[in-house]
Write an enzyme that holds these catalytic residues in place. Structure first.
Site, short mmCIF file in Angstrom:
data_model
loop_
_atom_site.label_atom_id
_atom_site.label_comp_id
_atom_site.label_asym_id
_atom_site.label_seq_id
_atom_site.Cartn_x
_atom_site.Cartn_y
_atom_site.Cartn_z
N VAL A 1 -20.14 -7.67 12.75
CA VAL A 1 -19.57 -6.44 13.31
C VAL A 1 -19.56 -5.30 12.29
CG1 VAL A 1 -17.70 -5.63 14.76
CG2 VAL A 1 -18.02 -8.06 14.45
N ARG B 1 0.84 -1.21 0.00
CA ARG B 1 0.00 0.00 0.00
C ARG B 1 0.87 1.25 0.00
NH1 ARG B 1 -5.33 -0.74 2.21
NH2 ARG B 1 -5.35 -2.79 3.16
N HIS C 1 -16.77 6.59 42.45
CA HIS C 1 -18.14 7.01 42.18
C HIS C 1 -18.15 8.46 41.72
CE1 HIS C 1 -22.47 7.31 42.59
NE2 HIS C 1 -22.28 8.47 43.23
N GLU D 1 -29.93 -10.83 7.27
CA GLU D 1 -29.02 -11.77 7.94
C GLU D 1 -29.49 -13.20 7.73
OE1 GLU D 1 -26.04 -11.94 9.77
OE2 GLU D 1 -26.57 -14.06 9.98
P1 FAD Z 1 -3.86 -6.11 7.87
O1 FAD Z 1 -4.20 -4.98 8.73
O2 FAD Z 1 -4.85 -6.56 6.87
O3 FAD Z 1 -2.52 -5.69 7.13
C1 FAD Z 1 -1.92 -6.46 6.16
C2 FAD Z 1 -1.08 -5.57 5.27
O4 FAD Z 1 -0.24 -6.39 4.51
C3 FAD Z 1 -1.89 -4.75 4.27
O5 FAD Z 1 -1.56 -3.39 4.39
C4 FAD Z 1 -1.47 -5.28 2.91
O6 FAD Z 1 -1.37 -4.28 1.93
C5 FAD Z 1 -0.10 -5.84 3.22
N1 FAD Z 1 0.32 -6.92 2.33
C6 FAD Z 1 -0.36 -8.09 2.07
N2 FAD Z 1 0.35 -8.86 1.24
C7 FAD Z 1 1.49 -8.18 0.97
C8 FAD Z 1 2.62 -8.45 0.17
N3 FAD Z 1 2.73 -9.58 -0.51
N4 FAD Z 1 3.58 -7.51 0.11
C9 FAD Z 1 3.49 -6.35 0.80
N5 FAD Z 1 2.44 -6.04 1.56
C10 FAD Z 1 1.47 -6.94 1.67
N6 FAD Z 1 -10.38 -4.95 14.41
C11 FAD Z 1 -10.41 -4.52 15.68
O7 FAD Z 1 -9.76 -5.12 16.54
N7 FAD Z 1 -11.14 -3.42 16.05
C12 FAD Z 1 -11.88 -2.74 15.16
O8 FAD Z 1 -12.53 -1.75 15.52
C13 FAD Z 1 -11.89 -3.17 13.82
N8 FAD Z 1 -12.61 -2.51 12.90
C14 FAD Z 1 -12.58 -2.94 11.60
C15 FAD Z 1 -13.36 -2.26 10.68
C16 FAD Z 1 -13.36 -2.66 9.36
C17 FAD Z 1 -14.22 -1.92 8.37
C18 FAD Z 1 -12.54 -3.76 8.95
C19 FAD Z 1 -12.51 -4.19 7.51
C20 FAD Z 1 -11.78 -4.45 9.87
C21 FAD Z 1 -11.80 -4.05 11.21
N9 FAD Z 1 -11.07 -4.72 12.17
C22 FAD Z 1 -11.10 -4.30 13.47
C23 FAD Z 1 -10.22 -5.87 11.84
C24 FAD Z 1 -8.74 -5.43 11.72
O9 FAD Z 1 -8.63 -4.43 10.74
C25 FAD Z 1 -7.86 -6.62 11.37
O10 FAD Z 1 -8.07 -7.66 12.30
C26 FAD Z 1 -6.39 -6.21 11.39
O11 FAD Z 1 -6.15 -5.16 10.49
C27 FAD Z 1 -5.50 -7.39 11.06
O12 FAD Z 1 -4.17 -6.99 11.08
P2 FAD Z 1 -3.06 -7.71 10.20
O13 FAD Z 1 -1.78 -7.03 10.54
O14 FAD Z 1 -3.14 -9.17 10.35
O15 FAD Z 1 -3.45 -7.41 8.67
P1 NAI Z 2 -18.80 -11.30 10.58
O1 NAI Z 2 -18.28 -12.67 10.48
O2 NAI Z 2 -18.70 -10.56 11.85
O3 NAI Z 2 -20.34 -11.28 10.16
C1 NAI Z 2 -20.81 -11.79 8.94
C2 NAI Z 2 -22.31 -11.95 9.03
O4 NAI Z 2 -22.81 -12.22 7.73
C3 NAI Z 2 -22.73 -13.12 9.93
O5 NAI Z 2 -23.73 -12.68 10.81
C4 NAI Z 2 -23.23 -14.16 8.93
O6 NAI Z 2 -24.21 -15.00 9.47
C5 NAI Z 2 -23.80 -13.26 7.83
N1 NAI Z 2 -23.93 -13.90 6.51
C6 NAI Z 2 -23.04 -14.74 5.91
N2 NAI Z 2 -23.52 -15.13 4.71
C7 NAI Z 2 -24.73 -14.53 4.54
C8 NAI Z 2 -25.72 -14.53 3.50
N3 NAI Z 2 -25.56 -15.25 2.38
N4 NAI Z 2 -26.84 -13.79 3.65
C9 NAI Z 2 -27.02 -13.06 4.79
N5 NAI Z 2 -26.13 -13.03 5.80
C10 NAI Z 2 -24.98 -13.74 5.68
O7 NAI Z 2 -18.05 -10.51 9.39
P2 NAI Z 2 -17.88 -8.96 9.09
O8 NAI Z 2 -18.93 -8.17 9.79
O9 NAI Z 2 -17.78 -8.86 7.62
O10 NAI Z 2 -16.49 -8.63 9.76
C11 NAI Z 2 -15.29 -9.28 9.31
C12 NAI Z 2 -14.24 -9.27 10.36
O11 NAI Z 2 -13.78 -7.97 10.65
C13 NAI Z 2 -14.74 -9.88 11.65
O12 NAI Z 2 -14.01 -11.06 11.88
C14 NAI Z 2 -14.46 -8.88 12.70
O13 NAI Z 2 -13.76 -9.46 13.76
C15 NAI Z 2 -13.59 -7.82 12.04
N6 NAI Z 2 -14.10 -6.52 12.48
C16 NAI Z 2 -13.98 -6.19 13.79
C17 NAI Z 2 -14.51 -5.02 14.25
C18 NAI Z 2 -14.41 -4.71 15.69
O14 NAI Z 2 -13.65 -5.38 16.37
N7 NAI Z 2 -15.13 -3.73 16.19
C19 NAI Z 2 -15.20 -4.08 13.37
C20 NAI Z 2 -15.30 -4.56 12.02
C21 NAI Z 2 -14.75 -5.72 11.61
#
Ligand code: FAD
Ligand code: NAI
Length: 462
Positions: A179, A35, A441, A199
């Site tokens: 989530v 990225r 508190h 869902e």
């Molecule tokens: P990533 O953060 O996915 O990072 C992997 C990086 O590796 C990427 O930047 C990618 O470009 C790079 N990469 C991959 N392959 C290569 C390659 N071959 N060469 C060079 N670079 C490469 N988790 C929480 O705990 N709290 C939250 O509030 C939360 N909110 C989320 C909201 C959303 C919308 C999403 C999508 C996810 C959220 N998550 C949240 C989940 C969280 O983002 C992931 O669990 C976390 O980012 C995982 O970290 P990671 O280091 O394993 O991978």
């Molecule tokens: P998720 O696994 O939390 O939820 C997916 C939902 O989609 C489930 O309820 C499932 O039953 C439903 N589903 C699956 N197939 C379906 C279908 N055909 N029709 C209707 N419903 C269907 O996955 P999500 O929300 O995409 O998040 C992905 C990951 O990102 C999670 O593992 C989560 O831990 C991480 N994340 C964490 C956050 C946090 O910690 N606050 C915030 C956002 C993401």
């Protein structure tokens, strides 16, 4: 070509934390990132931007619903969507620049580009091949979609597109009540969109404590989200401006349709390992596409480690971070440890939802005798003062030893409150230990203490 002790592939919370810890432990370290900015999914298109939008829209919600009651009169703010997106982008920038600064401070080389592993001990980035005694794969995850649903990130979007919509949709259909669906659904519902969540299962947020699921869904309904439960999405038909979501209700097999301006596909994420060359190296994978590791984050190929979303376990930033630190410790010859039994999960809606450890359903299924102490935020003075009386704290403790086995909170600051229970669990504390600890508190954390008291002789304020 340069030679390193460790090359980390990926700079998300797993990768950048691993790189910093390796450098702190005296290892010459580089981190490869494809990225344009560091920080991975979490900082660029995940945790951070979603929390910025949740914060801004929560402020709007407070102004619209609670200000007048507190004597704060006047017109509720109007939404400047472009500015809200700018605020979100600036927040991302501050965080990703922060990681760049930490890399410089710790003398970590950022190898810009996409990396692959042509053979153990070597990482190729562009045309250059670098050597490393150890390689940590922290390549993260990507959104999944469904058969019959084509994502264009304009009308049919994943979370990445949903963080960047050109305008606030009138009607949004969210596929998946997990989530992402509920956090992003909340954002748009607060902005005035008509949000319908479709869902597959009969309960939202699978795996969560069933009582929390019910209260959570009821609260979200009150906030204007509509739920279609037990519905299997069959396909999405999209034009340039609209979409139709076709789904089958499981209870009667009926075919149904719902219109939307935007469809958010939030049905889970899968590990991203494209282009790394793991197949050719013979790195063992699970049948869900996760890299297999042992309890020291080693793959089956000597010198190659893996952490974060790319391996098994919850896809959470803090889980990735903990594994990053632990893998670095192992590589440096120390002891690395992650307690997978005490990884909190937080949903940053309003109210927040947080949990750690076992649910009642899991304890029942395992035949584990337990007691549940529950306390409603209605009995917490601070919560009532800030319109946050909905929700509760539930602590689960062993029926005999009183040791805390899990906790489930829906209510104000749940995502922060959960951590005193995490610490207690790490120390093997009993509910009584927590009940005997003085809590200031008026704080929300008094509700945690009251739930602990409820595991014994009973809470005071209910
Ligand atoms: P990533 O953060 O996915 O990072 C992997 C990086 O590796 C990427 O930047 C990618 O470009 C790079 N990469 C991959 N392959 C290569 C390659 N071959 N060469 C060079 N670079 C490469 N988790 C929480 O705990 N709290 C939250 O509030 C939360 N909110 C989320 C909201 C959303 C919308 C999403 C999508 C996810 C959220 N998550 C949240 C989940 C969280 O983002 C992931 O669990 C976390 O980012 C995982 O970290 P990671 O280091 O394993 O991978
Ligand atoms: P998720 O696994 O939390 O939820 C997916 C939902 O989609 C489930 O309820 C499932 O039953 C439903 N589903 C699956 N197939 C379906 C279908 N055909 N029709 C209707 N419903 C269907 O996955 P999500 O929300 O995409 O998040 C992905 C990951 O990102 C999670 O593992 C989560 O831990 C991480 N994340 C964490 C956050 C946090 O910690 N606050 C915030 C956002 C993401």
């Amino acid at each position: 070509m340069a030679t390193y002790d460790v090359i980390v592939i990926g700079s998300g919370p797993g990768g950048y934390v691993a790189a910093i810890r390796c450098a702190q432990l005296g290892l010459k370290t580089a981190c490869v990132e494809g990225r344009e900015t560091l920080g991975g999914t979490c900082l660029n298109v995940g945790c951070i931007p979603s929390k910025a939008l949740l914060h801004a829209t929560h402020m709007l919600h407070e102004a619209e619903h609670n200000f007048a009651t507190m004597g704060l009169k006047g017109k509720a703010p109007s939404v400047d969507w472009k500015q809200m997106l700018t605020y979100k982008t600036d927040t991302i920038g501050q965080n990703t620049k922060g990681i760049e600064f930490l890399f410089k401070k710790n003398k970590i080389d950022w190898l810009k580009g996409w990396g692959s592993i042509p053979e153990p001990g070597k990482v190729k980035v562009g045309d250059e091949i670098h050597e490393a005694k150890s390689i940590i794969v922290a390549s993260g995850s990507e959104a999944t979609s469904l058969p019959g649903v084509e994502v264009d990130e304009k009308i049919v979007v994943t979370s990445t597109g949903a963080l960047e919509l050109s305008k606030i949709p009138k009607k949004m259909v969210v596929i998946g009540a997990g989530v992402i669906g509920l956090e992003m659904g909340s954002v748009y519902a607060r902005l005035g969109s008509e949000v319908t969540v479709v869902e597959f299962l009969d309960a939202i947020t699978p795996g969560m404590d069933a009582e929390v699921q019910k209260v959570f869904q009821r609260t979200l309904k009150k906030q204007g989200l509509t739920f279609i439960m037990g519905a299997a999405v069959q396909s999405v038909e999209a034009s340039k401006t609209k979409a139709k979501v076709n789904y089958k209700l499981r209870k009667d097999d009926s075919d149904n349709q719902i219109d939307a301006d935007i469809v958010l596909v939030a049905t889970g994420r899968k590990p991203y390992t494209d282009g790394l060359g793991l197949d050719a190296l013979g790195v063992a994978m699970t049948d869900r596409g996760q890299i297999k590791t042992d309890d020291q984050w080693r793959t089956n190929v000597a010198g190659i480690y893996a952490i974060g979303d790319a391996i098994e376990g919850p896809m959470l930033a803090h889980k990735a971070e903990d594994e990053g630190m632990a893998a670095a410790e192992v590589i440096a010859g120390h002891h690395g440890h992650v307690n997978y039994g005490v990884i909190p999960g937080v949903i940053y809606t309003h109210p927040e939802v947080a949990s750690v450890g076992k649910t009642e359903e899991e304890l029942k299924a395992a035949g584990h005798a337990y007691k549940a102490g529950k306390f409603s935020f209605m009995g917490n003075g601070r919560a009532k003062a800030v319109f946050a009386g909905d929700g509760f704290v539930k602590i689960l403790a062993d029926a005999e030893t009183d040791r805390i086995l899990g906790a489930h909170i829906i209510g104000p600051m749940a995502g922060d409150l959960i951590h005193e229970i995490c610490v207690a669990m790490e120390f093997g504390a009993s509910a009584e230990d927590m009940a005997l600890t003085c809590h200031a508190h008026p704080t929300f954390s008094e509700a945690v203490r009251e739930a602990a008291l409820a595991c014994g002789d009973g809470p005071i304020h209910s």
